[in-house]
Scaffold this motif. Structure first.
Motif, PDB file in Angstrom:
ATOM      1  N   GLY A 147      -1.264   4.982   3.070  1.00  0.00           N
ATOM      2  CA  GLY A 147       0.044   4.773   3.678  1.00  0.00           C
ATOM      3  C   GLY A 147       0.038   4.842   5.194  1.00  0.00           C
ATOM      4  N   ILE A 148      -0.928   5.563   5.765  1.00  0.00           N
ATOM      5  CA  ILE A 148      -0.962   5.679   7.228  1.00  0.00           C
ATOM      6  C   ILE A 148      -1.366   4.363   7.890  1.00  0.00           C
ATOM      7  CG2 ILE A 148      -1.432   8.150   7.141  1.00  0.00           C
ATOM      8  CD1 ILE A 148      -4.347   7.542   7.751  1.00  0.00           C
ATOM      9  N   LEU A 149      -1.777   3.380   7.088  1.00  0.00           N
ATOM     10  CA  LEU A 149      -2.147   2.067   7.630  1.00  0.00           C
ATOM     11  C   LEU A 149      -0.944   1.144   7.769  1.00  0.00           C
ATOM     12  CD1 LEU A 149      -5.392   1.475   5.516  1.00  0.00           C
ATOM     13  CD2 LEU A 149      -5.242   2.302   7.877  1.00  0.00           C
ATOM     14  N   ARG A 203       8.290   0.987   9.406  1.00  0.00           N
ATOM     15  CA  ARG A 203       9.353   0.277   8.689  1.00  0.00           C
ATOM     16  C   ARG A 203       8.940  -0.032   7.260  1.00  0.00           C
ATOM     17  NH1 ARG A 203      10.397  -4.631   7.049  1.00  0.00           N
ATOM     18  NH2 ARG A 203       8.569  -5.513   8.090  1.00  0.00           N
ATOM     19  N   VAL A 204       7.739  -0.581   7.086  1.00  0.00           N
ATOM     20  CA  VAL A 204       7.282  -0.932   5.742  1.00  0.00           C
ATOM     21  C   VAL A 204       7.135   0.327   4.894  1.00  0.00           C
ATOM     22  CG1 VAL A 204       5.347  -1.872   4.421  1.00  0.00           C
ATOM     23  CG2 VAL A 204       6.159  -3.069   6.452  1.00  0.00           C
ATOM     24  N   PHE A 205       6.584   1.366   5.484  1.00  0.00           N
ATOM     25  CA  PHE A 205       6.402   2.609   4.736  1.00  0.00           C
ATOM     26  C   PHE A 205       7.746   3.163   4.269  1.00  0.00           C
ATOM     27  CE2 PHE A 205       6.173   7.184   4.335  1.00  0.00           C
ATOM     28  CZ  PHE A 205       5.056   7.354   3.531  1.00  0.00           C
ATOM     29  N   GLU A 206       8.701   3.226   5.165  1.00  0.00           N
ATOM     30  CA  GLU A 206       9.996   3.816   4.826  1.00  0.00           C
ATOM     31  C   GLU A 206      10.760   2.981   3.808  1.00  0.00           C
ATOM     32  OE1 GLU A 206      11.916   4.320   8.541  1.00  0.00           O
ATOM     33  OE2 GLU A 206      10.610   5.972   9.181  1.00  0.00           O
ATOM     34  N   GLU A 207      10.606   1.655   3.874  1.00  0.00           N
ATOM     35  CA  GLU A 207      11.374   0.788   2.991  1.00  0.00           C
ATOM     36  C   GLU A 207      10.736   0.625   1.612  1.00  0.00           C
ATOM     37  OE1 GLU A 207      11.995  -2.934   4.916  1.00  0.00           O
ATOM     38  OE2 GLU A 207      13.264  -2.101   6.510  1.00  0.00           O
ATOM     39  N   VAL A 208       9.411   0.589   1.551  1.00  0.00           N
ATOM     40  CA  VAL A 208       8.745   0.206   0.307  1.00  0.00           C
ATOM     41  C   VAL A 208       7.961   1.345  -0.338  1.00  0.00           C
ATOM     42  CG1 VAL A 208       7.229  -1.496  -0.781  1.00  0.00           C
ATOM     43  CG2 VAL A 208       8.545  -2.125   1.252  1.00  0.00           C
ATOM     44  N   VAL A 209       7.398   2.242   0.450  1.00  0.00           N
ATOM     45  CA  VAL A 209       6.536   3.285  -0.098  1.00  0.00           C
ATOM     46  C   VAL A 209       7.257   4.613  -0.268  1.00  0.00           C
ATOM     47  CG1 VAL A 209       4.436   4.639   0.302  1.00  0.00           C
ATOM     48  CG2 VAL A 209       4.453   2.183   0.798  1.00  0.00           C
ATOM     49  N   LEU A 210       7.966   5.046   0.742  1.00  0.00           N
ATOM     50  CA  LEU A 210       8.599   6.364   0.725  1.00  0.00           C
ATOM     51  C   LEU A 210       9.506   6.597  -0.484  1.00  0.00           C
ATOM     52  CD1 LEU A 210       8.966   9.073   2.128  1.00  0.00           C
ATOM     53  CD2 LEU A 210      10.778   8.033   3.522  1.00  0.00           C
ATOM     54  N   PRO A 211      10.317   5.615  -0.908  1.00  0.00           N
ATOM     55  CA  PRO A 211      11.176   5.873  -2.084  1.00  0.00           C
ATOM     56  C   PRO A 211      10.385   6.243  -3.336  1.00  0.00           C
ATOM     57  CG  PRO A 211      11.929   3.934  -0.898  1.00  0.00           C
ATOM     58  CD  PRO A 211      10.610   4.295  -0.308  1.00  0.00           C
ATOM     59  N   TYR A 212       9.225   5.635  -3.508  1.00  0.00           N
ATOM     60  CA  TYR A 212       8.417   5.926  -4.689  1.00  0.00           C
ATOM     61  C   TYR A 212       7.730   7.284  -4.563  1.00  0.00           C
ATOM     62  CZ  TYR A 212       9.316   1.075  -5.880  1.00  0.00           C
ATOM     63  OH  TYR A 212       9.934  -0.106  -6.189  1.00  0.00           O
ATOM     64  N   HIS A 213       7.279   7.623  -3.366  1.00  0.00           N
ATOM     65  CA  HIS A 213       6.710   8.950  -3.161  1.00  0.00           C
ATOM     66  C   HIS A 213       7.768  10.023  -3.413  1.00  0.00           C
ATOM     67  CE1 HIS A 213       3.044   7.721  -0.470  1.00  0.00           C
ATOM     68  NE2 HIS A 213       3.060   7.136  -1.650  1.00  0.00           N
ATOM     69  N   THR A 214       8.963   9.787  -2.934  1.00  0.00           N
ATOM     70  CA  THR A 214      10.052  10.740  -3.136  1.00  0.00           C
ATOM     71  C   THR A 214      10.358  10.907  -4.618  1.00  0.00           C
ATOM     72  OG1 THR A 214      11.011  10.151  -0.991  1.00  0.00           O
ATOM     73  CG2 THR A 214      12.456  11.242  -2.582  1.00  0.00           C
ATOM     74  N   ARG A 215      10.398   9.792  -5.341  1.00  0.00           N
ATOM     75  CA  ARG A 215      10.655   9.844  -6.781  1.00  0.00           C
ATOM     76  C   ARG A 215       9.563  10.621  -7.513  1.00  0.00           C
ATOM     77  NH1 ARG A 215      10.056   4.215  -9.922  1.00  0.00           N
ATOM     78  NH2 ARG A 215       9.015   5.004 -11.793  1.00  0.00           N
TER      79      ARG A 215
END
Length: 266
Positions: A225-227, A231-243
């Motif tokens: 994810g650090i790559l 914006r992309v991380f917050e929109e596409v990755v973070l919601p799934y990590h949070t879940r």
């Protein structure tokens, strides 16, 4: 136990009598024991048990706040292997992915509820059951804990399953990325829940990859994810990590490269 209380307080952002100090020390007697490479450990849980017990003994001998613990130490491939990623088990390092899964296969992939028989799951179960029985037989279950295997994180699983092309998929096929992230989140939750049950932990407390938590129960990795851009991380990755973390009441996130000076990982 004081060490558990201090670590649990730290993860709750509460004050303890002092900040937990975690380290190991050299134990000369361990030098007389045999050593086993990573391939031997993967295929023989007894050999993995011996190698991990060395670390547990160093922790216990230190008198520090370290939580001595063991796991099914099958490497970072457990999530991708559920999707059919091919793996290799070298002698010099933990198992690695050698062939990614084609997009055509992943587009409609649906992870079953029962993970047994998929990827490395049966090997994980074999190791966890062996370690639990060995600790029980020697009266060590209260002293040395079991914790979940390396489950990586939803995006690490997705990246290791799809390969580097996922970084262009974000722009060329976002619907596919969301599908894969959903399935990777299910893989993370399924593997973590399975191995925490085998460890005898509740889902929302226990040894989270070597650290003790009572307001969460898992570790998540996010080296891939650090790559991404923020914006992309917050929109596409973070919601799934949070879940994924919410399922276990919280957890902690690990980055193999560490955190830049002045920053912190949460």
């Amino acid at each position: 136990q004081p060490a558990r209380r201090r670590q649990a307080a730290m993860f709750r952002w509460e004050e303890a009598d002092y900040i937990p100090m975690i380290f190991g020390v050299e134990v000369p007697e361990l030098k007389d024991l045999p050593s086993y490479d990573w391939r031997e450990q993967f295929h023989d849980p007894a050999k993995s048990f011996i190698e991990q017990m060395k670390g547990a003994v160093r922790s216990l001998a230190s008198g520090s706040d370290a939580i001595a613990s063991l796991r099914a130490d099958t490497g970072v491939v457990n999530g991708p292997a559920l999707f059919g990623a091919q793996i290799d088990v070298p002698t010099h390092t933990k198992p690695v992915v050698t062939r990614y899964v084609p997009k055509e296969t992943l587009r409609d992939f649906a992870l079953p509820e029962d993970l047994r028989g998929l990827g490395t799951v049966d090997r994980i179960i074999e190791h966890m059951e062996h370690h639990a029985a060995a600790l029980e037989a020697h009266g060590l279950r209260g002293l040395i804990h079991l914790h979940h295997c390396d489950t990586q994180g939803p995006f690490d699983i997705a990246e290791q399953t799809r390969g580097h092309e996922i970084f262009t998929d974000f722009y060329e096929d976002p619907e596919f990325v969301h599908h894969l992230m959903d399935q990777s989140t299910r893989a993370y939750i399924g593997l973590s829940a399975l191995t925490k049950r085998l460890a005898g932990d509740g889902e929302r407390r226990g040894s989270a990859s070597g650290f003790w938590m009572e307001n969460g129960g898992v570790r998540m990795c996010d080296d891939s994810g650090i790559l991404l851009s923020a914006r992309v991380f917050e929109e596409v990755v973070l919601p799934y990590h949070t879940r994924a973390l919410a399922h276990f009441g919280g957890g902690w996130i690990h980055y193999c490269g560490g955190v830049p000076a002045g920053g912190r990982a949460e």
